[in-house]
Enzyme design. Sequence first.
Site, short mmCIF file in Angstrom:
data_model
loop_
_atom_site.label_atom_id
_atom_site.label_comp_id
_atom_site.label_asym_id
_atom_site.label_seq_id
_atom_site.Cartn_x
_atom_site.Cartn_y
_atom_site.Cartn_z
N LYS A 159 41.89 37.30 34.40
CA LYS A 159 41.87 38.32 35.63
C LYS A 159 43.18 38.54 36.04
CE LYS A 159 39.68 34.78 36.27
NZ LYS A 159 39.48 33.51 36.01
N LYS A 212 40.06 39.10 41.18
CA LYS A 212 38.87 39.93 40.87
C LYS A 212 38.51 41.04 41.71
CE LYS A 212 36.81 35.25 39.03
NZ LYS A 212 36.18 34.25 39.32
#
Length: 430
Positions: free
Chosen positions: A107, A207
Amino acid sequence: MAHVLKIALAGLGTVGAGVVKLLDANRDLITRRAGRAIEIVAVSARDRGRDRGVDIGRFDWIDDPLALAERADIDAIVELIGGADGAALALAQSTISAGKAFVTANKAMIAHHGVALAEAAETKGTALKYEAAVAGGIPVIKGLREGAAANALTQVYGILNGTCNYILSEMEAKGADFADVLAEAQAAGFAEADPSFDIDGVDAAHKLSILASLAFGTALDFGAVRVTGIGHVLGDDIAQARALGYRVRLVGLAEADADGLFQRVHPCLVPEAHPLAHVAGAMNAVVAEGNFVGRLLFEGRGAGEGPTASAVVADLIDIARGEVGPAFAMPIASLSHPKPADPGARAERTYLRFTVADRVGVLAEITAAMRDGGVSIESMIQKGEAPDGGVLIAMTTHEGQARAVDAALERLDGSPSLVGKPMRMPILDV
């Protein structure tokens, strides 16, 4: 049946070993769903002799992961090295440059370099997949990119870090403070030896920036995410929130409107009637609000060997089917570049907690600062003793602009009546 999809794994930690186990355990089912077999032909990792609980002797061992992109017998590479830059980014760039499909659970790399990588993948006509980068085994990337593609999404928010949610849940269940529960979480393996990436909110911010791009068709802007972690949440905060009908959760929230893109990760008070209030332990959950579909809730295990491996292999199945598609739901040239929204203009209710000296006039000083800042107090609780001495005062405000709370707290800054910094948490009213 089409030819075998031959893949390589770079990184053989918990998730890498999980990918091997999953491909072994569900081989026939995966082959039928993918329309062809998926076969690991090569692997690369730091420690060749480590026992990973799975046989890796059947695969070619490559010391330099960048060499994987040069092999003509590899169709796709799975990167599980980690880190926003360094070897992971170099492997992503070389894999896509070679026209091979690229799958990652990284991520941080996607949040920082996703637009450039997606643009390169479009140019090469190859796939960039990252389902495992957000919320582990929960198919939220596919859900937003494909399932909700016909909707204009107004909000995306959720619990995006399992470590923080585990700590807050344990604090709630045990009535304990942060430091004690963090130590227990580290001993139990739910938190890293250096947990700062999680507890400071950085992991959740990575995220959130990815989800915002998918939800709103905007270019990734990780630098615009306002981030506050959970390190200053007290057990008393959780108890007071519970008395008021709320649970404390670390929530990442993004909204896009005419005023710009708002992105924030912050401990919040979540009403007990809201689904996020009941997401406990190391679970993750994401909520998206669409103009035709309404509220979508994605919930499940956000990390770990099985869930993350499941997301990686789901991406490999898409690649085996020939699904290339744009990485961020639309071509890079179509992504908008909104300005960051003014956080002070945001209308919301707020929880405030002060630890103050036990003397006459303190409460009047605080309420006067609220009045002068333009903050309307909804409720207030005063507790006789705070953990670090003094008296604890907790209050909630009526809805108002965030800059009014800023102004009130600025008036109190440096006051000898305050013991330590005030705690501020937005109230999630969605």
